[in-house]
Structures are given as structure tokens and as C-alpha cells.
Design a protein around this motif. Sequence first.
Motif, PDB file in Angstrom:
ATOM      1  N   LEU A   1       1.016  -1.150   0.182  1.00 19.11           N
ATOM      2  CA  LEU A   1      -0.058  -0.243   0.033  1.00 19.11           C
ATOM      3  C   LEU A   1       0.926   1.298   0.122  1.00 19.11           C
ATOM      4  CD1 LEU A   1      -1.452   0.789   3.487  1.00 19.11           C
ATOM      5  CD2 LEU A   1       0.257  -0.581   3.175  1.00 19.11           C
ATOM      6  N   ALA A   2       0.039   2.186  -0.391  1.00 18.59           N
ATOM      7  CA  ALA A   2       0.859   3.629  -0.322  1.00 18.59           C
ATOM      8  C   ALA A   2       0.810   4.072   1.175  1.00 18.59           C
ATOM      9  CB  ALA A   2       0.499   4.574  -1.409  1.00 18.59           C
ATOM     10  N   LEU A   3       1.622   5.023   1.460  1.00 21.56           N
ATOM     11  CA  LEU A   3       1.644   5.675   2.889  1.00 21.56           C
ATOM     12  C   LEU A   3       2.132   7.079   2.476  1.00 21.56           C
ATOM     13  CD1 LEU A   3       3.370   3.121   4.894  1.00 21.56           C
ATOM     14  CD2 LEU A   3       1.106   3.380   4.877  1.00 21.56           C
ATOM     15  N   GLU A   4       1.564   8.094   3.438  1.00 24.00           N
ATOM     16  CA  GLU A   4       1.912   9.507   3.583  1.00 24.00           C
ATOM     17  C   GLU A   4       3.058   9.483   3.892  1.00 24.00           C
ATOM     18  OE1 GLU A   4      -0.130  11.688   1.849  1.00 24.00           O
ATOM     19  OE2 GLU A   4      -1.406  10.466   1.444  1.00 24.00           O
ATOM     20  N   ARG A   5       3.799   8.899   4.982  1.00 25.16           N
ATOM     21  CA  ARG A   5       4.949   9.053   5.842  1.00 25.16           C
ATOM     22  C   ARG A   5       6.288   8.822   4.699  1.00 25.16           C
ATOM     23  NH1 ARG A   5       4.966   9.882  11.087  1.00 25.16           N
ATOM     24  NH2 ARG A   5       2.839   9.778  12.139  1.00 25.16           N
ATOM     25  N   PRO A   6       7.217   9.690   4.550  1.00 27.16           N
ATOM     26  CA  PRO A   6       8.322   9.279   4.021  1.00 27.16           C
ATOM     27  C   PRO A   6       9.164   7.914   4.404  1.00 27.16           C
ATOM     28  CG  PRO A   6       8.837  11.075   5.312  1.00 27.16           C
ATOM     29  CD  PRO A   6       7.425  10.840   5.506  1.00 27.16           C
ATOM     30  N   VAL A   7      10.145   7.504   3.656  1.00 26.55           N
ATOM     31  CA  VAL A   7      10.656   6.236   3.994  1.00 26.55           C
ATOM     32  C   VAL A   7      11.509   6.397   5.247  1.00 26.55           C
ATOM     33  CG1 VAL A   7      12.541   4.661   3.293  1.00 26.55           C
ATOM     34  CG2 VAL A   7      10.882   5.363   1.731  1.00 26.55           C
ATOM     35  N   ARG A   8      11.906   7.673   5.436  1.00 25.17           N
ATOM     36  CA  ARG A   8      12.869   7.818   6.794  1.00 25.17           C
ATOM     37  C   ARG A   8      12.200   7.773   7.949  1.00 25.17           C
ATOM     38  NH1 ARG A   8      11.998  13.164   4.704  1.00 25.17           N
ATOM     39  NH2 ARG A   8      11.149  14.233   6.130  1.00 25.17           N
ATOM     40  N   GLU A   9      10.531   7.905   7.878  1.00 29.31           N
ATOM     41  CA  GLU A   9       9.940   7.601   9.166  1.00 29.31           C
ATOM     42  C   GLU A   9       9.299   6.168   9.272  1.00 29.31           C
ATOM     43  OE1 GLU A   9       6.979  10.638   9.262  1.00 29.31           O
ATOM     44  OE2 GLU A   9       8.320  12.201   8.772  1.00 29.31           O
ATOM     45  N   LEU A  10       9.732   5.301   8.448  1.00 29.83           N
ATOM     46  CA  LEU A  10       9.168   3.996   8.399  1.00 29.83           C
ATOM     47  C   LEU A  10       9.903   2.806   9.172  1.00 29.83           C
ATOM     48  CD1 LEU A  10       7.671   3.776   4.902  1.00 29.83           C
ATOM     49  CD2 LEU A  10       6.738   4.874   6.803  1.00 29.83           C
ATOM     50  N   GLY A  11      10.853   3.199  10.347  1.00 32.72           N
ATOM     51  CA  GLY A  11      11.725   2.264  10.981  1.00 32.72           C
ATOM     52  C   GLY A  11      10.985   1.258  11.505  1.00 32.72           C
ATOM     53  N   GLY A  12      10.002   1.555  12.041  1.00 30.27           N
ATOM     54  CA  GLY A  12       9.158   0.451  12.894  1.00 30.27           C
ATOM     55  C   GLY A  12       8.207  -0.183  12.152  1.00 30.27           C
TER      56      GLY A  12
ATOM     57  N   ALA B   1       9.479  -6.444   6.026  1.00 33.99           N
ATOM     58  CA  ALA B   1       8.809  -5.046   5.666  1.00 33.99           C
ATOM     59  C   ALA B   1      10.105  -4.418   4.717  1.00 33.99           C
ATOM     60  CB  ALA B   1       8.654  -4.210   6.971  1.00 33.99           C
ATOM     61  N   GLN B   2       9.543  -3.953   3.356  1.00 35.31           N
ATOM     62  CA  GLN B   2      10.340  -3.451   2.568  1.00 35.31           C
ATOM     63  C   GLN B   2       9.559  -1.996   1.790  1.00 35.31           C
ATOM     64  OE1 GLN B   2      10.827  -7.088   0.073  1.00 35.31           O
ATOM     65  NE2 GLN B   2      12.657  -6.138   0.009  1.00 35.31           N
ATOM     66  N   THR B   3      10.369  -1.157   1.957  1.00 31.23           N
ATOM     67  CA  THR B   3       9.859   0.293   1.461  1.00 31.23           C
ATOM     68  C   THR B   3      10.525   0.726   0.258  1.00 31.23           C
ATOM     69  OG1 THR B   3      11.302   1.380   2.988  1.00 31.23           O
ATOM     70  CG2 THR B   3       9.077   0.623   3.835  1.00 31.23           C
TER      71      THR B   3
ATOM     72  N   ASP C   1       0.317   5.477   9.759  1.00 35.88           N
ATOM     73  CA  ASP C   1       0.584   6.396   8.960  1.00 35.88           C
ATOM     74  C   ASP C   1      -0.066   7.593   9.477  1.00 35.88           C
ATOM     75  OD1 ASP C   1       1.417   7.389   6.316  1.00 35.88           O
ATOM     76  OD2 ASP C   1      -0.282   7.052   5.493  1.00 35.88           O
ATOM     77  N   ALA C   2      -1.149   7.473  10.243  1.00 37.07           N
ATOM     78  CA  ALA C   2      -1.762   8.682  10.922  1.00 37.07           C
ATOM     79  C   ALA C   2      -1.234   9.177  12.314  1.00 37.07           C
ATOM     80  CB  ALA C   2      -3.220   8.520  11.057  1.00 37.07           C
ATOM     81  N   ALA C   3      -0.886   8.410  12.969  1.00 41.97           N
ATOM     82  CA  ALA C   3      -0.364   8.656  14.332  1.00 41.97           C
ATOM     83  C   ALA C   3       1.176   8.150  14.601  1.00 41.97           C
ATOM     84  CB  ALA C   3      -1.352   8.118  15.429  1.00 41.97           C
ATOM     85  N   GLY C   4       1.735   7.755  13.660  1.00 39.91           N
ATOM     86  CA  GLY C   4       3.123   7.205  14.126  1.00 39.91           C
ATOM     87  C   GLY C   4       3.345   6.007  14.712  1.00 39.91           C
ATOM     88  N   PHE C   5       4.629   5.881  15.193  1.00 46.12           N
ATOM     89  CA  PHE C   5       5.003   4.550  15.896  1.00 46.12           C
ATOM     90  C   PHE C   5       4.496   4.433  17.270  1.00 46.12           C
ATOM     91  CE2 PHE C   5       8.197   1.860  18.164  1.00 46.12           C
ATOM     92  CZ  PHE C   5       7.827   0.520  17.536  1.00 46.12           C
ATOM     93  N   GLU C   6       4.533   5.442  18.112  1.00 45.81           N
ATOM     94  CA  GLU C   6       4.394   5.333  19.488  1.00 45.81           C
ATOM     95  C   GLU C   6       3.160   4.744  20.118  1.00 45.81           C
ATOM     96  OE1 GLU C   6       5.622   6.245  23.230  1.00 45.81           O
ATOM     97  OE2 GLU C   6       6.791   6.776  21.398  1.00 45.81           O
ATOM     98  N   PRO C   7       1.892   4.865  19.257  1.00 47.51           N
ATOM     99  CA  PRO C   7       0.715   3.997  19.953  1.00 47.51           C
ATOM    100  C   PRO C   7       0.815   2.575  19.998  1.00 47.51           C
ATOM    101  CG  PRO C   7       0.130   5.735  18.539  1.00 47.51           C
ATOM    102  CD  PRO C   7       1.455   5.661  18.352  1.00 47.51           C
ATOM    103  N   PHE C   8       2.092   1.980  19.154  1.00 50.00           N
ATOM    104  CA  PHE C   8       2.178   0.612  19.383  1.00 50.00           C
ATOM    105  C   PHE C   8       3.166   0.004  20.162  1.00 50.00           C
ATOM    106  CE2 PHE C   8       0.392   1.803  15.334  1.00 50.00           C
ATOM    107  CZ  PHE C   8      -0.456   0.855  15.017  1.00 50.00           C
ATOM    108  N   ARG C   9       4.074   1.154  20.899  1.00 49.37           N
ATOM    109  CA  ARG C   9       5.209   0.481  21.814  1.00 49.37           C
ATOM    110  C   ARG C   9       4.818  -0.219  22.885  1.00 49.37           C
ATOM    111  NH1 ARG C   9       9.241   5.370  22.960  1.00 49.37           N
ATOM    112  NH2 ARG C   9      10.086   4.019  23.912  1.00 49.37           N
TER     113      ARG C   9
ATOM    114  N   ASP D   1      12.070   4.465  17.707  1.00 49.92           N
ATOM    115  CA  ASP D   1      11.993   3.936  16.048  1.00 49.92           C
ATOM    116  C   ASP D   1      11.758   2.666  15.777  1.00 49.92           C
ATOM    117  OD1 ASP D   1      14.333   3.230  17.162  1.00 49.92           O
ATOM    118  OD2 ASP D   1      15.498   3.955  15.508  1.00 49.92           O
ATOM    119  N   GLY D   2      11.530   1.817  17.167  1.00 52.23           N
ATOM    120  CA  GLY D   2      11.559   0.330  17.069  1.00 52.23           C
ATOM    121  C   GLY D   2      12.318  -0.255  17.270  1.00 52.23           C
TER     122      GLY D   2
END
Length: 254
Positions: free
Chosen positions: A70-81, A122-124, A187-195, A229-230
Motif C-alpha cells: 500500500l501507499a503511505l503518506e509518511r516518507p521512507v525515513r519515518e518507517l523504521g518501525g 517489511a520493504q519500502t 500512517d496517521a499517528a506514528g509508531f508511539e501508540p504501538f510501543r 524508532d522500534g
Amino acid sequence: MDPLDAEAIRVPGAEVRVLGRCASTNALLLAEPLARPVLLAADEQTAGRGRRGRRWHSPRGYGALFSLGLALERPVRELGGLSIVAGVAAVRALRALGAQQVALKWPNDLMLGEAKLGGILAQTRARGHGSAAVIGIGINQRRAPGLAARLRRGVASLQDCLAPLPARNDVIGAVARAVLAALRDFDAAGFEPFRGDWDALHAHAGRRLRVRLADGRVLAGVAAGLAADGALQLRTRGGLRTVRNGRVLAARQA
């Protein structure tokens, strides 16, 4: 044989395709524009792989093997987690199916006890101002004769913890729906809610780990959750260490 059927793999909002045999579902989706979410499942992958190029072993018909792109709004540098997010969603889905003992091993393994049940890759790639993400998931559905001996490690399957065993279509659909929803939340809220969710599902939470780093050194310490960042955090004699690229070799009680 438990046949795959695109119409039976229900993932609202995604195009679902099924292949009998292919090299890699991840590679096929990475080459697509992904204008909408696409799920690609296969009976067998001849070049499926895990992290750092390791091959994924699953005989034809024995695994639930698929990729979700799928397509995401976040850039690749923000997809570490990203693999962490997918892992949390996958475990939630498997537990909802009744596999209550399934847990996570950092960074991308699904575990049943001390045996590996599945893996996530996961690949981006960059896509305009955002990115395209492909999440490949392989889950051992049934016991493959001789697989544990060939790999020389513990291997588990859903057959070991679920009776009756759900159809692969149902397993793929349930996991994919959960992962797609989680990726949209990420994509909407970032990684923090999943930690916090990951900590609760971590197979080795609070245990003493030995981790082989990318340069070959082995680091020992007590698992202390995830960085923002995971990355894995270890409490060592020298203080808190952060591991972004490594492999857990062993775990024992602290």
C-alpha cells in the motif's frame, strides 16, 4: 490440500490476488504502482526470504504466505518501525483466532513458545512525497515433515495450537485485515501508540538476551522495551544500549 481462493480472502479496501507459485510476492508488489492496497497470496514462493536475505522455507500448501502492499503518506525515513507494527497486528489477529500463546520476538518473528511460527519482512520505497510499503508475512499453517531438522531450530505451526485448524484463506484474511488497519493507524499517528502493545506481546520481555550485532559482536543484556524508532533496548552492565540491526541468539530468565 487447502486451496487458496481470492474471493474467500476477505480484505475490504484491498485488491486480492492468488498465485500458485512465484519467486517472491514482495518483489512482485514492490514493482507495482500500488494505487490502492493489494494483497498477493501464493501457495509457494521459490525465492521468499526474511531479514538479511535469509530464505523462508515452506513447502507447497503448508504455509499462509502473502504480501500486502500500500501507499503511505509518511516518507521512507519515518518507517523504521513498520515490521514491529505489522507484528503487533498479526499477533492480535492470531490470538483472536484462538492462538493465545503466539508472541513476538524482536524484530520480526512470530513465536509459539520457543519455536518460530512465522516471520515478517517489511520493504519500502519512495513514492512521490510519501512512500510505498510492502509487508511480507509467512506463517506455518501445518507441520511440514522434516522442516525443523533441516533448519536445525524449533519450528511451530498453527496446527500445534488450533483445533480445528482454520482454512488458510481465513488466516490470511484475518491477519491481513488487522495489518492493513494497523498500517493506516501508523500512517496517521506514528509508531508511539504501538510501543506499549509490543511490550505486552514480547516473548522475551524482561529476559536476559544475547544479541548478535551486524558487525558480528555479541551483546548481552536484559530486554528493556523499544526505542522510539522500534529499535531494541537492552539494559547492560555499561548502561542502556540500543540495537537497530541484530539477531537474538538466546533468551533466559534475568
